[in-house]
Design an enzyme around this catalytic site. Structure first.
Site, PDB file in Angstrom:
ATOM      1  N   GLY A 240     -13.312-107.337  82.061  1.00 45.02           N
ATOM      2  CA  GLY A 240     -14.724-106.990  82.041  1.00 45.02           C
ATOM      3  C   GLY A 240     -15.487-107.588  80.880  1.00 45.02           C
ATOM      4  O   GLY A 240     -16.659-107.960  81.013  1.00 45.02           O
TER       5      GLY A 240
ATOM      6  N   SER B 233      -5.632 -98.260  89.678  1.00 49.92           N
ATOM      7  CA  SER B 233      -6.741 -98.938  89.001  1.00 49.92           C
ATOM      8  C   SER B 233      -8.090 -98.277  89.228  1.00 49.92           C
ATOM      9  O   SER B 233      -9.094 -98.727  88.680  1.00 49.92           O
ATOM     10  CB  SER B 233      -6.812-100.393  89.478  1.00 49.92           C
ATOM     11  OG  SER B 233      -7.217-100.465  90.820  1.00 49.92           O
TER      12      SER B 233
ATOM     13  N   THR C 126     -13.963 -98.065  89.074  1.00 49.43           N
ATOM     14  CA  THR C 126     -12.717 -98.410  88.367  1.00 49.43           C
ATOM     15  C   THR C 126     -12.314 -97.349  87.343  1.00 49.43           C
ATOM     16  O   THR C 126     -13.155 -96.590  86.869  1.00 49.43           O
ATOM     17  CB  THR C 126     -12.909 -99.743  87.606  1.00 49.43           C
ATOM     18  OG1 THR C 126     -11.654-100.195  87.107  1.00 49.43           O
ATOM     19  CG2 THR C 126     -13.875 -99.605  86.448  1.00 49.43           C
TER      20      THR C 126
ATOM     21  N   THR D 227      -9.655-102.729  89.815  1.00 49.74           N
ATOM     22  CA  THR D 227     -10.963-102.173  90.166  1.00 49.74           C
ATOM     23  C   THR D 227     -11.135-102.352  91.659  1.00 49.74           C
ATOM     24  O   THR D 227     -10.458-103.189  92.251  1.00 49.74           O
ATOM     25  CB  THR D 227     -12.064-103.006  89.459  1.00 49.74           C
ATOM     26  OG1 THR D 227     -11.955-102.817  88.053  1.00 49.74           O
ATOM     27  CG2 THR D 227     -13.468-102.644  89.886  1.00 49.74           C
TER      28      THR D 227
ATOM     29  N   ASP E  34     -17.183-103.960  82.687  1.00 49.40           N
ATOM     30  CA  ASP E  34     -18.293-104.567  83.425  1.00 49.40           C
ATOM     31  C   ASP E  34     -18.712-103.757  84.654  1.00 49.40           C
ATOM     32  O   ASP E  34     -19.852-103.862  85.111  1.00 49.40           O
ATOM     33  CB  ASP E  34     -17.915-105.982  83.875  1.00 49.40           C
ATOM     34  CG  ASP E  34     -16.629-106.009  84.704  1.00 49.40           C
ATOM     35  OD1 ASP E  34     -15.763-105.131  84.494  1.00 49.40           O
ATOM     36  OD2 ASP E  34     -16.493-106.895  85.559  1.00 49.40           O
TER      37      ASP E  34
ATOM     38  N   ARG F 134     -14.521 -96.996  75.728  1.00 54.71           N
ATOM     39  CA  ARG F 134     -14.738 -98.410  76.108  1.00 54.71           C
ATOM     40  C   ARG F 134     -15.333 -98.461  77.516  1.00 54.71           C
ATOM     41  O   ARG F 134     -14.891 -97.787  78.424  1.00 54.71           O
ATOM     42  CB  ARG F 134     -13.418 -99.159  76.090  1.00 54.71           C
ATOM     43  CG  ARG F 134     -13.496-100.627  76.551  1.00 54.71           C
ATOM     44  CD  ARG F 134     -13.131-100.793  78.017  1.00 54.71           C
ATOM     45  NE  ARG F 134     -13.010-102.206  78.405  1.00 54.71           N
ATOM     46  CZ  ARG F 134     -12.857-102.606  79.668  1.00 54.71           C
ATOM     47  NH1 ARG F 134     -12.812-101.734  80.646  1.00 54.71           N
ATOM     48  NH2 ARG F 134     -12.761-103.883  79.954  1.00 54.71           N
ATOM     49  N   VAL F 135     -16.368 -99.261  77.677  1.00 55.26           N
ATOM     50  CA  VAL F 135     -16.998 -99.435  78.981  1.00 55.26           C
ATOM     51  C   VAL F 135     -16.834-100.893  79.392  1.00 55.26           C
ATOM     52  O   VAL F 135     -17.105-101.800  78.602  1.00 55.26           O
ATOM     53  CB  VAL F 135     -18.499 -99.052  78.912  1.00 55.26           C
ATOM     54  CG1 VAL F 135     -19.213 -99.411  80.197  1.00 55.26           C
ATOM     55  CG2 VAL F 135     -18.636 -97.553  78.629  1.00 55.26           C
TER      56      VAL F 135
END
Ligand code: ASP
Length: 359
Positions: free
Chosen positions: A258, A84, A222, A204, A235, A232-233
């Protein structure tokens, strides 16, 4: 020119009274009674026992809290067995590992972050350099990679053979209307098999610490949602979502979905809860309730109306209290406190049903 009008004075006095009513812990701190911890207190997600141990050892020998938590999570970022985070993390839908990370340093009120960064194992160390060596807070994608290269970070392929096989298994089994022939299991590794059986996974590491002077720092790092759309991003690199530190109050971070955390400014909400006098655990629970209230899309809800996903918050207050909470039961968090490093049960909103794979 700087003279206060009577109206200004009355307005600021009213605001101060209202704030005072809401923030007993800060009022106590400003009275010189912050109740500082007697030793380091470090909290982390359940995969962070090595991180809490390392960070506490460094803080005990006088290291800065940010250096300590980053060195702690570096262990997990470099570990190919953690799917992860960092090296060995599960890739995006194209089979490329993209990392997100943020750091915050309480005493200097500074922050740094990188997002969707490829080819560098220790995203948290790059995030720390963004904080230390630039006037920016967040650098993404190619820019983050170039920044890391400029600072001498080694470029490596972050996709391990095991992570590649899990991704390939996912890809081959996506559809029966393409030319990929689905295979049974990707590997003889039990964890790899368990991961391959899921449509996607979160995961994460967050780690936050306070030292005996009451100085706080935090880090979240993470590889994000597995098989995500490239770019993609989540949190984790968003200050206020996956991480927040206020040196007067406490620090908090998150793991899990997230998208849900970003929408409620999760870690910031937890720290604001502590500012208003909630314990770390209660502040985490209040933020989780906010997530449940704001999750209204049917596709994200089970038949009983509860979220299909999980989110976990972790928090430590300036005076060394700590807590963790999850939407679903059976979660744990790592903590070093009172000279002991251990996993503790997280508080939760709902009892996790047996065999519930979604949540
Ligand atoms: N919060 C991370 C993200 O959404 C993933 C996780 O913590 O599981 O990218």
């Amino acid at each position: 020119m700087n003279e206060l009008t009577r109206r200004d004075f009355l307005q600021s006095a009213a605001a101060a009274t209202a704030a005072g009513a809401l923030v007993p812990s800060i009022a106590a701190a400003s009275n010189g009674d912050p109740g500082l911890p007697s030793g380091p207190v470090v909290v982390s997600s359940a995969n962070g026992l090595r991180a809490t141990e390392k960070a506490a050892t460094m803080i005990r020998s006088g290291a800065d809290t940010l250096d300590a938590v980053v060195a702690g999570v570096n262990i997990v970022e470099e570990d190919p067995e953690d799917y992860s985070v960092g090296y060995g993390g599960l890739p995006n839908e194209d089979g490329v590992v993209e990392l997100d990370s943020s750091v915050m340093h309480g005493p200097s009120c500074r922050a740094g972050a990188v997002a969707a960064m490829r080819n560098i194992k220790t995203a948290s160390s790059v995030a720390k350099l963004v904080m230390q060596r630039t006037d920016h807070v967040l650098i993404v994608g190619q820019g983050a990679l170039r920044f890391a290269r400029a600072h001498g970070f080694e470029e490596v392929n972050l996709l391990t053979d095991k992570a590649r096989k899990i991704w390939l298994h996912w890809k081959e089994n996506l559809s029966d209307r393409d030319d990929w022939i689905g295979t049974e299991v990707p590997d003889d590794d039990a964890q790899a098999n368990a991961l391959a059986a899921l449509p996607f996974t979160y995961g994460t590491i967050n780690c936050c610490a306070v030292n005996p002077s009451g100085d706080l720092s935090g880090v979240t790092t993470t590889s994000g949602l597995s098989f995500k759309i490239p770019g993609r991003v989540g949190d984790s690199p968003i200050i206020g979502a996956g991480l927040y530190v206020d040196n007067k109050v406490g620090a908090a971070g998150s793991t899990g979905r997230g998208e849900a955390v970003i929408k409620i400014c999760g870690a910031h909400t937890v720290v604001e809860g502590m500012r208003q006098g909630l314990s770390p655990t209660d502040a985490c629970m209040a933020a989780l309730r906010r997530i449940v209230e704001t999750t209204t899309e049917k596709r994200l809800l089970r038949d009983d109306g509860r979220p299909k996903f999980d989110v976990k918050f972790y928090a430590v207050s300036k005076d060394g209290r700590h807590g963790g909470a999850a939407i679903w039961s059976k979660a744990q968090y790592a903590v070093y406190a009172d000279g002991r490093n251990r996993l503790e049960p997280a508080e939760y909103l709902y009892e996790r049903p047996e065999k519930d794979k979604d949540a």
